[in-house]
Design a protein around this motif. Structure first.
Motif, PDB file in Angstrom:
ATOM      1  N   PHE A   3       0.808  -1.266   0.052  1.00  0.00           N
ATOM      2  CA  PHE A   3       0.024   0.095  -0.241  1.00  0.00           C
ATOM      3  C   PHE A   3       0.652   1.340  -0.126  1.00  0.00           C
ATOM      4  CE2 PHE A   3      -2.496  -3.428   1.900  1.00  0.00           C
ATOM      5  CZ  PHE A   3      -3.691  -3.341   1.256  1.00  0.00           C
ATOM      6  N   LEU A   4       0.060   2.390  -0.541  1.00  0.00           N
ATOM      7  CA  LEU A   4       1.076   3.627  -0.408  1.00  0.00           C
ATOM      8  C   LEU A   4       0.039   4.633   0.277  1.00  0.00           C
ATOM      9  CD1 LEU A   4       3.415   5.257  -1.930  1.00  0.00           C
ATOM     10  CD2 LEU A   4       1.740   6.109  -3.430  1.00  0.00           C
ATOM     11  N   LEU A   5       0.815   5.183   1.535  1.00  0.00           N
ATOM     12  CA  LEU A   5       0.244   6.150   2.249  1.00  0.00           C
ATOM     13  C   LEU A   5       0.613   7.546   1.752  1.00  0.00           C
ATOM     14  CD1 LEU A   5       0.441   3.285   4.278  1.00  0.00           C
ATOM     15  CD2 LEU A   5      -0.085   5.003   5.768  1.00  0.00           C
ATOM     16  N   ARG A   6      -0.239   8.533   1.878  1.00  0.00           N
ATOM     17  CA  ARG A   6       0.122   9.681   1.906  1.00  0.00           C
ATOM     18  C   ARG A   6       0.066  10.375   3.122  1.00  0.00           C
ATOM     19  NH1 ARG A   6      -0.133  13.812  -3.396  1.00  0.00           N
ATOM     20  NH2 ARG A   6       1.714  12.271  -3.688  1.00  0.00           N
ATOM     21  N   VAL A   7       0.976  10.790   3.734  1.00  0.00           N
ATOM     22  CA  VAL A   7       0.956  11.446   5.288  1.00  0.00           C
ATOM     23  C   VAL A   7       1.401  12.862   5.292  1.00  0.00           C
ATOM     24  CG1 VAL A   7       1.037   9.102   6.456  1.00  0.00           C
ATOM     25  CG2 VAL A   7       3.158  10.613   6.025  1.00  0.00           C
ATOM     26  N   ASP A  34       9.103   8.649   0.172  1.00  0.00           N
ATOM     27  CA  ASP A  34       9.569   9.812  -0.591  1.00  0.00           C
ATOM     28  C   ASP A  34       8.788  11.088  -0.351  1.00  0.00           C
ATOM     29  OD1 ASP A  34      10.748   8.166  -3.021  1.00  0.00           O
ATOM     30  OD2 ASP A  34       8.928   7.223  -3.029  1.00  0.00           O
ATOM     31  N   VAL A  35       9.822  12.218  -0.451  1.00  0.00           N
ATOM     32  CA  VAL A  35       9.152  13.488  -0.090  1.00  0.00           C
ATOM     33  C   VAL A  35       8.312  14.192  -1.390  1.00  0.00           C
ATOM     34  CG1 VAL A  35       9.912  15.597   0.651  1.00  0.00           C
ATOM     35  CG2 VAL A  35      10.994  13.882   1.615  1.00  0.00           C
ATOM     36  N   VAL A  36       7.114  14.444  -0.904  1.00  0.00           N
ATOM     37  CA  VAL A  36       6.292  15.117  -1.902  1.00  0.00           C
ATOM     38  C   VAL A  36       6.506  16.691  -1.997  1.00  0.00           C
ATOM     39  CG1 VAL A  36       3.749  15.405  -2.592  1.00  0.00           C
ATOM     40  CG2 VAL A  36       4.619  13.216  -1.783  1.00  0.00           C
ATOM     41  N   ASP A  45       4.599  13.485   2.783  1.00  0.00           N
ATOM     42  CA  ASP A  45       5.435  12.155   2.362  1.00  0.00           C
ATOM     43  C   ASP A  45       4.362  11.051   1.809  1.00  0.00           C
ATOM     44  OD1 ASP A  45       7.602  13.513   3.116  1.00  0.00           O
ATOM     45  OD2 ASP A  45       7.659  12.485   5.055  1.00  0.00           O
ATOM     46  N   ASP A  46       5.292  10.283   0.765  1.00  0.00           N
ATOM     47  CA  ASP A  46       4.531   9.018   0.194  1.00  0.00           C
ATOM     48  C   ASP A  46       5.160   8.055   0.720  1.00  0.00           C
ATOM     49  OD1 ASP A  46       2.634  10.316  -1.088  1.00  0.00           O
ATOM     50  OD2 ASP A  46       3.455  10.202  -2.900  1.00  0.00           O
ATOM     51  N   ILE A  47       4.593   7.218   1.687  1.00  0.00           N
ATOM     52  CA  ILE A  47       5.198   6.000   2.231  1.00  0.00           C
ATOM     53  C   ILE A  47       4.703   4.674   1.746  1.00  0.00           C
ATOM     54  CG2 ILE A  47       5.888   4.702   4.659  1.00  0.00           C
ATOM     55  CD1 ILE A  47       5.202   7.511   5.899  1.00  0.00           C
ATOM     56  N   ALA A  48       5.784   3.940   1.002  1.00  0.00           N
ATOM     57  CA  ALA A  48       5.056   2.601   0.533  1.00  0.00           C
ATOM     58  C   ALA A  48       5.471   1.490   1.674  1.00  0.00           C
ATOM     59  CB  ALA A  48       5.974   2.269  -0.616  1.00  0.00           C
ATOM     60  N   VAL A  49       4.558   0.824   1.794  1.00  0.00           N
ATOM     61  CA  VAL A  49       4.656  -0.273   2.794  1.00  0.00           C
ATOM     62  C   VAL A  49       3.866  -1.484   2.356  1.00  0.00           C
ATOM     63  CG1 VAL A  49       4.091   1.436   4.574  1.00  0.00           C
ATOM     64  CG2 VAL A  49       2.312  -0.120   4.027  1.00  0.00           C
ATOM     65  N   ARG A 114       2.688   8.206  -9.785  1.00  0.00           N
ATOM     66  CA  ARG A 114       1.768   7.108  -9.121  1.00  0.00           C
ATOM     67  C   ARG A 114       0.240   7.577  -9.292  1.00  0.00           C
ATOM     68  NH1 ARG A 114       5.680   7.371  -3.892  1.00  0.00           N
ATOM     69  NH2 ARG A 114       6.972   5.446  -4.196  1.00  0.00           N
ATOM     70  N   ALA A 115      -0.042   7.572 -10.522  1.00  0.00           N
ATOM     71  CA  ALA A 115      -1.215   7.684 -11.121  1.00  0.00           C
ATOM     72  C   ALA A 115      -1.903   6.602 -11.688  1.00  0.00           C
ATOM     73  CB  ALA A 115      -1.431   9.064 -11.865  1.00  0.00           C
ATOM     74  N   GLY A 116      -3.126   6.682 -12.109  1.00  0.00           N
ATOM     75  CA  GLY A 116      -3.682   5.563 -12.918  1.00  0.00           C
ATOM     76  C   GLY A 116      -3.637   5.598 -14.405  1.00  0.00           C
ATOM     77  N   TRP A 117      -3.771   6.833 -14.994  1.00  0.00           N
ATOM     78  CA  TRP A 117      -3.609   6.866 -16.520  1.00  0.00           C
ATOM     79  C   TRP A 117      -2.901   8.219 -17.111  1.00  0.00           C
ATOM     80  CZ3 TRP A 117      -6.721  10.748 -18.236  1.00  0.00           C
ATOM     81  CH2 TRP A 117      -7.869  11.180 -17.531  1.00  0.00           C
ATOM     82  N   ALA A 118      -2.974   8.398 -18.274  1.00  0.00           N
ATOM     83  CA  ALA A 118      -2.150   9.635 -18.769  1.00  0.00           C
ATOM     84  C   ALA A 118      -2.716   9.812 -20.255  1.00  0.00           C
ATOM     85  CB  ALA A 118      -0.806  10.236 -18.834  1.00  0.00           C
TER      86      ALA A 118
END
Length: 218
Positions: A3-7, A34-36, A45-49, A114-118
């Motif tokens: 999961f990816l948390l944005r905190v 990762d620092v946003v 920050d985005d934290i992947a866990v 970290r998006a779904g589409w472009a």
């Protein structure tokens, strides 16, 4: 499961470590941080866990927000770590194969942000159409994007008309002008389920679009 948390947390020494400890106590294994953006005494920050399959993702929110001043903006499934060097690799690929440059850009932007589409859209003579898209971009009928041309990267809100499928699944949208030639073009990115695009992400999107447009002489 990953999961990816944005905190959002107070930008003070020790706070990120406290969040990491709390997540570890909930059974999560941290994959990357990762620092946003940072500013105004706050950090985003985005934290992947990685979480054991028998643990619901709600425990991540509870654990992170047990640290005073911390708020979880979003939790979503995560498919892999962000490669911070990938943008440079993408530019190198595009420079080496400019004929497929737009397709390469549209295919890779979702992973970079970290998006779904472009997709890359063009507007002329009262209609808009796409000239490149990722494989996951929603299908739409021909219409118009009345807010084109853009003069800067923008988070598209309800005041910006877009085809209904673009907003499906509570998708957050961002767009950046692409090139200076006519007809006007824009790079659009969709992030189903959020979170919203932060100013730092809009700046990064504009920077990438500007460099690629220069490489392609668009």
């Amino acid at each position: 499961m990953s999961f990816l948390l944005r905190v959002i947390l107070p930008d003070k020494p020790g706070n990120l470590g406290a969040v990491a400890s709390a997540l570890g106590g909930a059974g999560a294994d941290i994959l990357s941080v990762d620092v946003v953006e940072r500013g105004g005494g706050q950090a985003v920050d985005d934290i992947a866990v990685e979480l054991p399959t028998n643990r619901p993702p709600d425990v991540l929110i509870t654990a992170a927000e047990s640290v005073p001043g911390v708020a979880v903006e979003s939790v979503r499934p995560h498919t892999g770590q962000l490669d911070t060097h990938r943008e440079l690799e993408l530019l190198d690929e595009i420079a080496g194969d400019p004929g497929h440059g737009l397709d390469l850009l549209a295919a890779e932007v979702p992973r970079l942000f970290r998006a779904g589409w472009a997709l890359v859209a063009v507007s002329e003579h009262g209609r808009s159409y796409r000239i490149a898209e990722s494989s996951t971009a929603p299908e739409t009928r021909t219409g118009d994007l009345p807010w084109l041309p853009l003069d800067r990267a923008t988070a598209l809100d309800e005041s910006h008309w877009v085809p209904e499928p673009w907003r499906a699944m509570d998708t957050e949208l961002a767009a950046a002008p692409f090139g200076t030639g006519a007809p006007p073009k824009t790079l659009v990115v969709g992030r189903p389920g959020g979170p919203v695009f932060r100013p730092s992400e809009l700046g990064r999107l504009a920077h990438l679009a500007g460099i690629v447009a220069t490489v392609l002489k668009a």
